[in-house]
Enzyme design. Structure first.
Site, PDB file in Angstrom:
ATOM      1  N   GLU A 107      17.592 -17.876  25.718  1.00 29.15           N
ATOM      2  CA  GLU A 107      17.354 -18.995  25.202  1.00 29.15           C
ATOM      3  C   GLU A 107      16.985 -19.061  23.629  1.00 29.15           C
ATOM      4  OE1 GLU A 107      16.869 -18.433  28.183  1.00 29.15           O
ATOM      5  OE2 GLU A 107      17.631 -19.864  29.550  1.00 29.15           O
ATOM      6  N   GLU A 114      17.424 -17.647  36.178  1.00 28.81           N
ATOM      7  CA  GLU A 114      16.414 -18.468  36.934  1.00 28.81           C
ATOM      8  C   GLU A 114      16.889 -18.847  38.410  1.00 28.81           C
ATOM      9  OE1 GLU A 114      16.718 -21.392  33.450  1.00 28.81           O
ATOM     10  OE2 GLU A 114      14.601 -21.237  33.296  1.00 28.81           O
TER      11      GLU A 114
END
Ligand code: NAI
Length: 680
Positions: free
Chosen positions: A124, A104
């Protein structure tokens, strides 16, 4: 470490170098986020800033220890936004594994450079959440929706080569990374549009539905793959809207039961590799292993050991059996080659490390020997007599027995401090669980060596004391007994199987017995019959099936019947009437069970047995029981294992459920101290 050292800034002419130094994996902890925020303001005025990491990897994820607490400022999505909005554009300079928050951050940078061999992912989903810093919103904009689904919903990783082909990288550097950055800066291209300001086509309604149902089928009750898919669809919205929705769902999921269970499994996998029993012990260096018996298990164990870089010698009964063992291992390695698990050169190298022989001489230089011959104590004892005669007096001797007491096997062996059980699961080159069975005499360094060997084979090693079936098969026997009582009291096999599948098991207990065959447990029940408490309920239906040659899928019938060439089970009236007859003969008036009533009973029994195993000192901790169940028996990881599940619903509730089970079958269950303690 002060924040200025965790994230440092060095100016070199008009280039600012920003370095994150937060070992071991440069996780995006609160200190890193704060450090980055301050670094972003410090670099303003430079022509370009380079974001890199010290140590073996770029940022490889978030700090999971922060999940249970309220989020601490500055939040990662804001830091990523600041990177993207920075007047001084950023280059992400990456190596190692760029995961989650790391990816990210990289997507907030204007350009991305990675060394060859770097791997990228948004894992995740594996800890029951979705990314929370724009990952599901920027990734589809960067590389398209299809590949984003593989990463975010399936937890796959991709290589730098693949990422550059998808347009996600500017440079893959084969040489020095910083030199590559400097060369790139020398002819710095025009700053590209911010990823958040680009748009992307997401899935059509039909594509979305197809993918959703495919993911749902594989997820077996886990919700995070589906929620990641939903979040990816929000990339069609204006960025700020999608990002807000992503963040809200991320925060909700990270305190949810699924994430808690998956994080428990993640930490338990690490904890189990450091049992107290090996505290301070030093593992020996094992280079050469001998395996006696190259049948189903021996061949699988050999394959796992070759994969861990060991030299392997298989000893069989005669030259024909040795050749068959060689062919078996070669076949397994070939399978790995075909599926892309190993390269051609690794295949050749591993096969070159294998010798199959019919005499024990070949084992004389091995550091360790594992016996995987027939399940017969005399055959096993004879093997260890031969091995002790030829191997050094301190070489480790291990048995792969499933049920025979290792103390009995090694009774006549010299120096029992080197003796241990290494109980692999079938297929041994695939299954993650390795039970390390500890004799009272086993030396800590032998246990430490076994644990280290397990790690090298990428297994989950769990220490077990000695009891019938060790941890895993003892739990399995209990699970089956609980299911059999339900059969006798009113449920049918298909109902119990469906309930357990509904809970998240890949298969129910009866389908599984049909798949693996009913013979071994039949032999075990006969072996244990003289020891069985006469007050304990005994349901003879499985024995009756075996007497009728209904051994499972391979014989075309077992608890179910099968059509030729079709693995799908069909209900069989013959079996169901056997069950009904048993209930009748016992004077039981059968009742109906809902799926929830079935799972409630079975899970209480599993937690109770696990707690008894810990009470008896057979397992060191409850989390070790969970590891056995998840990695050896298909217990859904997203439920965290039977012990975690019991603590999640509450031990008081588990105790209440277990008492009910015990009342329904008087004389059949003993309550664990752990459950009794709940009352105090
Ligand atoms: P298997 O019958 O496939 O293989 C046994 C092999 O040992 C055969 O190739 C045989 O030729 C060889 N052998 C027998 N006596 C020998 C001797 N004196 N010297 C050298 N080789 C000899 O049996 P499998 O399934 O591989 O089981 C082996 C052991 O592993 C058993 O103790 C079993 O309980 C245990 N085990 C089996 C599991 C399974 O799922 N099959 C799972 C975990 C453990």
């Amino acid at each position: 470490m002060p924040p200025s050292e965790i994230v440092s800034v060095a100016l070199e002419g008009d280039i600012a170098w920003v370095t994150i130094n937060n070992p071991p994996v440069n996780a995006t902890s609160a200190a890193v986020r704060a450090g980055l925020e301050s670094a972003i303001s410090k670099v303003q005025g430079a022509r370009v800033a380079v974001l890199k990491c010290a140590g073996k990897t770029f940022v490889a994820g978030g700090d999971m220890s922060e999940f249970d607490a309220a989020p601490v400022e500055p939040h990662l999505p804001d830091v990523v936004q600041q990177l993207e909005d920075s007047a001084t554009p950023f280059i992400a300079l990456m190596h190692g594994t760029v995961l989650g928050g790391g990816f990210e951050l990289a997507m907030g940078c204007a350009w991305r450079i990675a060394s060859a061999g770097t791997r990228f992912g948004l894992p995740e989903v594996n800890v029951g959440i979705i990314p929370g810093a724009g990952g599901t919103q920027r990734l589809p904009r960067l590389i398209g929706i299809q590949k984003s689904v593989d990463l975010a919903c399936r937890g796959q990783m991709i290589s730098a080569d693949e990422l550059i082909d998808l347009g996600g990288l500017d440079v893959v550097a084969s040489g020095d990374l910083e030199e590559a950055a400097k060369a790139f800066i020398q002819s710095l291209p025009d700053r590209p549009k911010k990823i958040s300001e680009t748009s992307v086509e997401v899935l059509s309604a039909v594509e979305f539905d197809t993918l959703r149902s495919d993911l749902k089928k594989r997820a077996k009750g886990q919700t995070s793959p589906l929620q990641n898919l939903e979040a990816l669809q929000w990339a069609a919205l204006p960025f700020s809207e999608g990002q807000t929705k992503e963040r809200a769902l991320h925060l909700k999921m990270r305190v949810g039961v699924e994430s808690k269970a998956l994080r428990h499994a993640f930490f338990a996998e690490r904890e189990v590799q450091k049992p107290k029993a090996i505290d301070g012990a030093v593992a020996r260096d094992i280079r050469h292993a001998a395996i006696v018996g190259g049948g189903l298990m021996g061949a699988g164990i050999a394959t796992a050991m070759l994969g861990a870089g060991l030299q392997v010698t298989i000893i069989e009964r005669d030259t024909a059996a040795a050749a068959a063992a060689n062919a078996r291992v070669a076949g397994l390695l070939e399978g790995g080659l075909k599926r892309g698990k190993i390269s051609q050169s690794k295949f050749a190298q591993q096969l070159g490390q294998l010798t199959c022989a019919s005499g024990y001489d070949a084992a004389s230089t091995a550091d360790l020997a594992i016996e995987a011959v027939f399940e017969d104590i005399e055959v096993k004892r004879a093997v260890f007599a031969e091995l002790s005669a030829i191997m050094p007096q301190d070489a480790i001797l291990a048995t792969n027995t499933s049920y025979i007491d290792p103390e009995q096997i090694f009774a006549a062996t010299h120096n029992q401090s080197r003796c241990v059980g290494l109980h692999f699961f079938s297929p041994a080159h695939v299954m993650k669980l390795l039970e390390i069975v500890r004799l009272p005499s086993t030396a800590p360094d032998v246990l430490a060596t076994a644990v280290s060997l397990g790690k090298r084979m990428r297994k989950v090693p769990v220490l077990s004391g000695i009891c019938d079936g060790f941890i895993g098969n003892r739990m399995l026997a209990t699970y089956r007994r609980a299911a059999d009582y339900l059969l006798a009291d009113g449920a049918l096999p298909y109902e119990i199987d469906a309930a357990m599948r509904g809970f998240g098991m890949p298969m129910g207990p009866y389908e599984l017995q049909d798949l693996t065959g009913l013979q071994i447990s039949w032999a075990n029940r006969k072996r244990l019959a003289p020891m069985r408490d006469p007050n304990e309920r005994y349901i003879p239906v499985a024995d009756q099936l075996c007497e009728m040659d209904r051994f499972g899928q391979r014989s075309g019938k077992g608890w179910y019947k099968y059509e030729v060439g079709n693995r799908a089970p069909f209900r069989d009236a013959e079996v169901e009437s056997l069950i009904l007859e048993h209930s009748k003969s016992e004077g039981i008036s059968r009742r109906e069970y809902t799926p929830a009533q079935i799972t409630k009973r079975i899970l209480a029994v599993m937690a109770n047995e696990g707690a008894r195993i810990v009470d008896e000192g057979i397992a060191e901790a409850e989390s070790h029981i969970d590891m056995v169940q998840i990695h050896g028996y298909g217990f859904p990881r997203w439920r965290g294992g039977p012990m975690h599940y019991a603590s999640e619903i509450g031990w008081t509730e588990t105790h209440r459920n277990m008492e009910k089970v015990a009342r329904e079958s008087p004389g059949s269950w003993s309550l664990a101290k752990r459950l009794e303690d709940e009352l105090r």
